[in-house]
Design a protein around this motif. Sequence first.
Motif, short mmCIF file in Angstrom:
data_model
loop_
_atom_site.label_atom_id
_atom_site.label_comp_id
_atom_site.label_asym_id
_atom_site.label_seq_id
_atom_site.Cartn_x
_atom_site.Cartn_y
_atom_site.Cartn_z
N GLU A 23 27.04 -24.70 28.96
CA GLU A 23 26.99 -23.54 30.03
C GLU A 23 25.54 -23.08 29.94
O GLU A 23 24.92 -22.82 31.08
N ARG A 24 24.81 -23.06 28.76
CA ARG A 24 23.58 -22.45 28.60
C ARG A 24 22.58 -23.67 29.45
O ARG A 24 21.65 -23.45 30.05
N LEU A 25 22.77 -24.84 29.28
CA LEU A 25 21.96 -26.18 29.92
C LEU A 25 22.06 -25.79 31.25
O LEU A 25 21.06 -25.81 31.95
N ALA A 26 23.32 -25.72 31.77
CA ALA A 26 23.57 -25.68 33.44
C ALA A 26 22.55 -24.30 33.75
O ALA A 26 21.80 -24.61 34.77
N LEU A 27 22.53 -23.37 33.27
CA LEU A 27 21.86 -22.15 33.82
C LEU A 27 20.36 -22.53 33.61
O LEU A 27 19.74 -22.11 34.71
N LEU A 28 19.86 -22.99 32.58
CA LEU A 28 18.49 -23.17 32.47
C LEU A 28 17.93 -24.49 33.43
O LEU A 28 16.92 -24.24 33.86
N GLN A 29 18.69 -25.35 33.68
CA GLN A 29 18.49 -26.25 34.67
C GLN A 29 18.46 -25.97 36.04
O GLN A 29 17.56 -26.23 37.01
N GLN A 30 19.13 -24.66 36.35
CA GLN A 30 19.05 -24.07 37.70
C GLN A 30 17.63 -23.17 37.81
O GLN A 30 17.29 -23.17 38.96
N CYS A 31 17.24 -22.65 36.63
CA CYS A 31 16.05 -21.74 36.90
C CYS A 31 14.74 -22.33 36.43
O CYS A 31 13.68 -21.66 36.54
N THR A 32 14.79 -23.48 35.79
CA THR A 32 13.59 -24.11 35.16
C THR A 32 12.98 -25.34 35.95
O THR A 32 14.04 -26.08 36.39
N ALA A 33 11.70 -25.42 36.36
CA ALA A 33 11.13 -26.73 37.03
C ALA A 33 10.75 -27.71 35.79
O ALA A 33 10.99 -27.53 34.82
N SER A 34 10.71 -29.05 36.52
CA SER A 34 10.28 -30.24 35.72
C SER A 34 8.96 -29.55 35.17
O SER A 34 7.85 -29.09 35.75
N GLY A 35 8.87 -29.86 33.86
CA GLY A 35 7.54 -29.71 33.11
C GLY A 35 7.39 -28.41 32.26
O GLY A 35 6.55 -27.83 31.92
N PHE A 36 8.75 -27.51 32.39
CA PHE A 36 8.94 -26.14 31.94
C PHE A 36 8.48 -26.18 30.62
O PHE A 36 8.84 -27.14 29.93
N THR A 37 7.78 -24.70 30.03
CA THR A 37 7.59 -24.60 28.86
C THR A 37 7.82 -23.55 28.37
O THR A 37 7.36 -22.43 29.09
N TYR A 38 8.40 -23.26 27.29
CA TYR A 38 8.66 -21.81 26.39
C TYR A 38 7.87 -21.83 25.23
O TYR A 38 7.73 -22.75 24.48
N THR A 39 7.26 -20.62 24.97
CA THR A 39 6.43 -20.66 23.97
C THR A 39 6.75 -18.97 23.23
O THR A 39 7.05 -18.04 23.99
N ASN A 40 6.46 -18.88 22.09
CA ASN A 40 6.76 -17.48 21.41
C ASN A 40 5.81 -17.62 20.26
O ASN A 40 5.42 -18.65 19.58
N PRO A 41 5.33 -16.36 19.57
CA PRO A 41 4.45 -16.39 18.63
C PRO A 41 5.05 -16.99 17.13
O PRO A 41 3.91 -17.20 16.25
N GLN A 42 6.08 -17.37 17.03
CA GLN A 42 6.49 -17.99 15.77
C GLN A 42 6.12 -19.43 15.97
O GLN A 42 6.93 -20.47 15.23
#
Length: 123
Positions: A23-42
């Motif tokens: 379910e989480r993957l399906a949502l992320l595939q709807q809202c993110t583009a190819s080459g998507f990157t997520y970062t945080n300070p950790q």
Amino acid sequence: MSPLEDTWALWDRAWDNGLSGPERLALLQQCTASGFTYTNPQSVVCDNANDLVEYIGKILATKDNTLKVKHIQWFENNSRCALQWDMVDIATFQPAMSGWSYGQFDVEGKLVDVGSLDKACIG
């Protein structure tokens, strides 16, 4: 809501505790583009939706309650956004986590870059 807020709403839903991996993957595939990157300070960098599903699952596994993301403030300009958020326990409506995020969208309105700071990082 603007089209970018609609896309971000899918991103927020992907962070709801209680979703299955698919379910989480399906949502992320709807809202993110190819080459998507997520970062945080950790020093977390996720270069695709599959890595992000695993990371989100690990973060939320440390939380006992069902959580939903709630926006406190939203700003957008030129295909970019910044927002303040709380991850709220839906039983008590109390914030379990708080922070800021930013996003950059492609021409189709999908997220290409997201970064987050939670309260533990902000101080």
